[in-house]
Motif scaffolding. Sequence first.
Motif, short mmCIF file in Angstrom:
data_model
loop_
_atom_site.label_atom_id
_atom_site.label_comp_id
_atom_site.label_asym_id
_atom_site.label_seq_id
_atom_site.Cartn_x
_atom_site.Cartn_y
_atom_site.Cartn_z
N PHE A 69 35.24 33.20 -21.26
CA PHE A 69 35.06 33.65 -22.63
C PHE A 69 33.59 33.61 -23.07
N LEU A 70 32.80 32.76 -22.43
CA LEU A 70 31.41 32.59 -22.82
C LEU A 70 30.44 33.46 -22.03
N ALA A 71 30.81 33.82 -20.80
CA ALA A 71 29.87 34.50 -19.91
C ALA A 71 29.31 35.78 -20.52
N GLU A 72 30.17 36.57 -21.15
CA GLU A 72 29.73 37.86 -21.70
C GLU A 72 28.92 37.69 -22.99
N LYS A 73 28.84 36.47 -23.52
CA LYS A 73 28.13 36.22 -24.77
C LYS A 73 26.63 35.95 -24.55
N LYS A 74 26.20 35.94 -23.32
CA LYS A 74 24.79 35.76 -22.97
C LYS A 74 24.20 34.45 -23.50
N PRO A 75 24.86 33.32 -23.21
CA PRO A 75 24.27 32.04 -23.62
C PRO A 75 23.00 31.76 -22.84
N MET A 76 22.14 30.93 -23.38
CA MET A 76 20.87 30.61 -22.75
C MET A 76 20.74 29.09 -22.60
N VAL A 77 20.17 28.67 -21.49
CA VAL A 77 19.87 27.26 -21.29
C VAL A 77 18.57 26.94 -22.02
N ASP A 78 18.60 25.95 -22.88
CA ASP A 78 17.40 25.50 -23.59
C ASP A 78 16.63 24.56 -22.67
N GLU A 79 15.45 24.97 -22.25
CA GLU A 79 14.73 24.25 -21.21
C GLU A 79 13.72 23.25 -21.73
N LYS A 203 11.89 44.37 -31.50
CA LYS A 203 11.31 45.01 -32.68
C LYS A 203 10.11 44.24 -33.23
N LEU A 204 9.77 43.13 -32.57
CA LEU A 204 8.64 42.32 -33.04
C LEU A 204 7.34 42.84 -32.45
N PRO A 205 6.24 42.76 -33.21
CA PRO A 205 4.94 43.16 -32.69
C PRO A 205 4.42 42.14 -31.68
N LYS A 206 3.42 42.52 -30.91
CA LYS A 206 2.79 41.57 -30.01
C LYS A 206 2.08 40.51 -30.86
N LEU A 207 2.34 39.26 -30.56
CA LEU A 207 1.80 38.17 -31.37
C LEU A 207 0.48 37.67 -30.82
N PHE A 214 2.93 29.42 -27.40
CA PHE A 214 4.21 29.97 -27.84
C PHE A 214 4.47 31.29 -27.13
N ASP A 215 5.72 31.45 -26.69
CA ASP A 215 6.17 32.69 -26.06
C ASP A 215 7.56 33.01 -26.62
N LEU A 216 7.71 34.20 -27.19
CA LEU A 216 8.97 34.59 -27.82
C LEU A 216 10.17 34.44 -26.90
N LYS A 217 9.97 34.75 -25.62
CA LYS A 217 11.10 34.76 -24.70
C LYS A 217 11.24 33.47 -23.90
N ARG A 218 10.38 32.49 -24.20
CA ARG A 218 10.54 31.20 -23.54
C ARG A 218 11.85 30.58 -23.98
N SER A 219 12.66 30.16 -23.05
CA SER A 219 13.96 29.57 -23.38
C SER A 219 13.75 28.13 -23.81
N ALA A 220 13.29 27.99 -25.05
CA ALA A 220 12.94 26.67 -25.58
C ALA A 220 13.11 26.68 -27.09
N GLY A 236 17.89 33.69 -28.50
CA GLY A 236 19.33 33.62 -28.27
C GLY A 236 19.86 34.93 -27.76
N ARG A 237 21.15 34.93 -27.42
CA ARG A 237 21.83 36.13 -26.90
C ARG A 237 21.03 36.75 -25.76
N GLY A 238 20.74 35.93 -24.76
CA GLY A 238 20.06 36.42 -23.58
C GLY A 238 18.64 36.88 -23.83
N GLY A 239 18.01 36.40 -24.88
CA GLY A 239 16.64 36.80 -25.20
C GLY A 239 16.56 38.05 -26.05
N GLU A 240 17.69 38.54 -26.55
CA GLU A 240 17.68 39.73 -27.40
C GLU A 240 17.32 39.40 -28.84
N MET A 241 17.68 38.20 -29.28
CA MET A 241 17.49 37.81 -30.67
C MET A 241 16.56 36.60 -30.76
N PHE A 242 15.94 36.46 -31.93
CA PHE A 242 15.11 35.29 -32.19
C PHE A 242 15.47 34.77 -33.58
#
Length: 429
Positions: A69-79, A203-207, A214-220, A236-242
């Motif tokens: 049930f969780l696999a398709e939800k794109k959970p992320m490990v917080d590193e 949809k975010l600009p380059k920071l 800081f890195d937007l896609k860092r799983s942290a 979250g959501r596999g790096g699609e959302m912040f």
Amino acid sequence: MAIRSEVEQWDVVIVGAGIAGLAAAIALRKDGRSILVLEKSSMNKEVGALISLQPNASKIVDGWNMQPFLAEKKPMVDEAFRLLNVEGKLQVEMKLNTSQFGADRMLYHRQDLHDALRQAATSENMPGSPAVIRTSSGATGCDCESGTVYLSNGSSVQGSIIVGADGIRSAIRDEVIKGTTSEGSKAIPTGLSAYRILVEIDKLPKLDVPEDVFDLKRSATTMIVGHDKRVIMGPGRGGEMFGLVCLVPDPNPNGEGTSWNNPAPLGEVLEAFKAFPTWVREIMSQAPDVALWQLRDIDPLTTWTKGRAILIGDAAHAMLPTQGQGASQSIEDAEALQAFLSGIDSKSSSEEVHAQLQAIVSARYERASLIQAYSRLQAKPAASKDNKTVQLNPQEFMEYNCNYSGAKDWAKRQREAEEMAYKQTAARA
């Protein structure tokens, strides 16, 4: 004359279909056990935000075989957990090497986690009988001794066990604590409010910020503190959302803004965090909408159980989000129900039911209350007066929070600690 129909009979009646209620429905599934979940909303639209499950809860969820049930939800490990000051300088980086705790800290979109729990609770492919979820069925109260739950439409249902998972404004709590020293305990303003923001990363600009900071896609999870404010954020959501949760002194302490859906002007958020790094405000500025949520919790109750009823989740121990333990403690509560109620069925006497419910409270109360207190402690100012030094050590809480292997194991450890203390006292005497 109309003939009054008999009250519906269920083995378990769970009031509330949030994370706590659905987790309880999964945990209590058993062949031949009927479970009804009552939810006051229509569940057409679950609130969107990011949420974490700490290792103490992830371990339990893993044990429920939730992967399909969780696999398709794109959970992320917080590193990692990274702490920056208001100037954007890294103060603390704590790698979340959670192998010592037996599970990872997981990041979810709240809606995704809720949907996965709902699917598992009602699936034919999980052990035991599927739960039935009945929406638009708000509870107005209950008779704890008979196990009767009264609904806003005038009907009622009866269960051998009532689980009050109806949140911080719980109607079941009012009945459980009636006549105790906790009577009248309500959700109390904490002096804090939180802006919630969720944006699409593409949809975010380059920071303009170095990747080592800081890195937007860092799983942290990244926290920035200063000027009596803080921002807690991560992907979250596999790096699609912040997502960002932005804590500020409560602008309306006498208001009733406990809903997650109170809209707030974007300009108000940007003004509140004008002293924070520019790149943080650039993320905020892309928010399609902003919600302001008044943070409330409740003081520890005298008890969580009465008769056939027990409180779990926010109904029992609502806490601030500063440790990210709210959902995790709800999962722990559900596992405790599973552990102590395995032998309870519709033939169990009121005394047998209450004895097991009291055993759950004994195993859970001290731990959840202390985590409640930790969450309040972490809500206090976490930076020095110049805002350049962060005076917060998240490692202090990590081991206590995450070194957990279920309610019965915790109860055993409590007994062993009490016996050791008694022996030491006797030896000194």
